[in-house]
Design a protein around this motif. Structure first.
Motif, PDB file in Angstrom:
ATOM      1  N   SER A   4       0.829  -1.202   0.000  1.00  7.27           N
ATOM      2  CA  SER A   4       0.000   0.000   0.000  1.00  7.27           C
ATOM      3  C   SER A   4       0.867   1.256   0.000  1.00  7.27           C
ATOM      4  N   MET A   5       2.168   1.091   0.348  1.00  7.08           N
ATOM      5  CA  MET A   5       3.057   2.251   0.327  1.00  7.08           C
ATOM      6  C   MET A   5       3.736   2.398  -1.033  1.00  7.08           C
ATOM      7  N   ILE A 165      19.126  12.690   0.419  1.00  5.86           N
ATOM      8  CA  ILE A 165      19.290  13.633   1.536  1.00  5.86           C
ATOM      9  C   ILE A 165      18.258  13.329   2.633  1.00  5.86           C
ATOM     10  N   ASP A 166      16.976  13.273   2.267  1.00  6.20           N
ATOM     11  CA  ASP A 166      15.938  13.010   3.280  1.00  6.20           C
ATOM     12  C   ASP A 166      15.895  11.523   3.653  1.00  6.20           C
ATOM     13  N   LYS A 167      16.421  10.684   2.756  1.00  2.70           N
ATOM     14  CA  LYS A 167      16.452   9.222   2.937  1.00  2.70           C
ATOM     15  C   LYS A 167      15.066   8.660   3.283  1.00  2.70           C
ATOM     16  N   ASP A 168      14.031   9.131   2.546  1.00  2.00           N
ATOM     17  CA  ASP A 168      12.695   8.574   2.744  1.00  2.00           C
ATOM     18  C   ASP A 168      12.353   7.638   1.566  1.00  2.00           C
ATOM     19  N   ASN A 169      11.079   7.227   1.471  1.00  2.00           N
ATOM     20  CA  ASN A 169      10.719   6.201   0.486  1.00  2.00           C
ATOM     21  C   ASN A 169      10.099   6.744  -0.806  1.00  2.00           C
ATOM     22  N   GLN A 173       9.070   4.247  -3.884  1.00  2.00           N
ATOM     23  CA  GLN A 173       7.654   3.939  -4.167  1.00  2.00           C
ATOM     24  C   GLN A 173       7.389   3.790  -5.659  1.00  2.00           C
ATOM     25  N   MET A 174       8.248   4.428  -6.491  1.00  2.00           N
ATOM     26  CA  MET A 174       8.018   4.406  -7.934  1.00  2.00           C
ATOM     27  C   MET A 174       8.939   3.384  -8.629  1.00  2.00           C
TER      28      MET A 174
END
Ligand code: HEM
Length: 188
Positions: A4-5, A165-169, A173-174
């Protein structure tokens, strides 16, 4: 990451296929329009128009998919202003992906060159032949393409900033997910 993410496989396929086709179409478009009149130039124009109409259909499919499938949300820690900017840029990308092929189709119609998709399916002209309108639409087609290049540059920089830099997902996701690939392999 749970499924779902992630974007759905369809959304990812359309995203990367349309990106690749737009890159090729812009490269061919800028190259062919500077060529002197020749059989090659006319051949490149036909290829460009066939691929352009194909992208138009894929973009409509993508917009339909986007409306009917909620995408993963933005990271909670993302500042509100950045979320607003991302929403505006995503809207601009969809608008330009729609308006660029439409302006090409309108231009070809006004210039009096009907598009025959892959040399087989004649596509109706949207405007009567009119040189002044055709020349103006060529300027519109070119300007929208230059605007799209600017928006894509910001889009790519933002995706890389999220990843490195933010090291998020956000970028992940793509990208193809192993779980999705694995479950699809089981299903086929
Ligand atoms: C996403 C789809 C498309 C992209 C990214 C794209 C991109 C471009 C670019 C970058 C140029 C060069 C602009 C210039 O320097 O004048 C161009 C020219 C052109 N495009 Fe497109 N195009 C697309 C769709 C279409 C469609 C659907 C048609 C017609 C059915 C079309 C017809 C043309 C023509 C005829 C030219 C040459 C204009 C001239 O030199 O007179 N394009 N396109």
């Amino acid at each position: 990451m749970s499924d779902s993410m992630h974007y759905t496989s369809t959304a990812k396929t359309l995203h990367w296929l349309i990106s690749l086709m737009i890159f090729c179409l812009q490269t061919l478009g800028f190259y062919m329009s500077d060529l002197p009149l020749s059989p090659d130039k006319l051949k490149f124009y036909s290829w460009h128009k066939w691929a352009g109409v194909t992208v138009f259909l894929l973009v409509i499919a993508r917009m339909g998919w986007r409306i009917t499938h909620t995408p993963p949300g933005m990271p909670e820690q993302m500042p509100k202003l950045q979320k607003v900017a991302a929403t505006i840029f995503h809207f601009a990308l969809y608008a330009l992906m729609f308006l660029i092929p439409l302006s090409g189709w309108l231009m070809s119609s006004a210039k009096g060159f009907q598009t025959v998709w892959f040399g087989v399916f004649p596509i109706p002209d949207l405007l009567p032949k009119d040189k002044v309108v055709g020349d103006a639409l060529k300027e519109v087609h070119e300007a929208l393409n230059k605007l799209l290049i600017g928006v894509i540059v910001v889009h790519v920089i933002a995706a890389l900033k999220h990843h490195f830099i933010d090291k998020d997902n956000v970028l992940k996701q793509m990208l193809p997910s192993r779980r999705q690939v694995a479950s699809e392999e089981i299903n086929h």
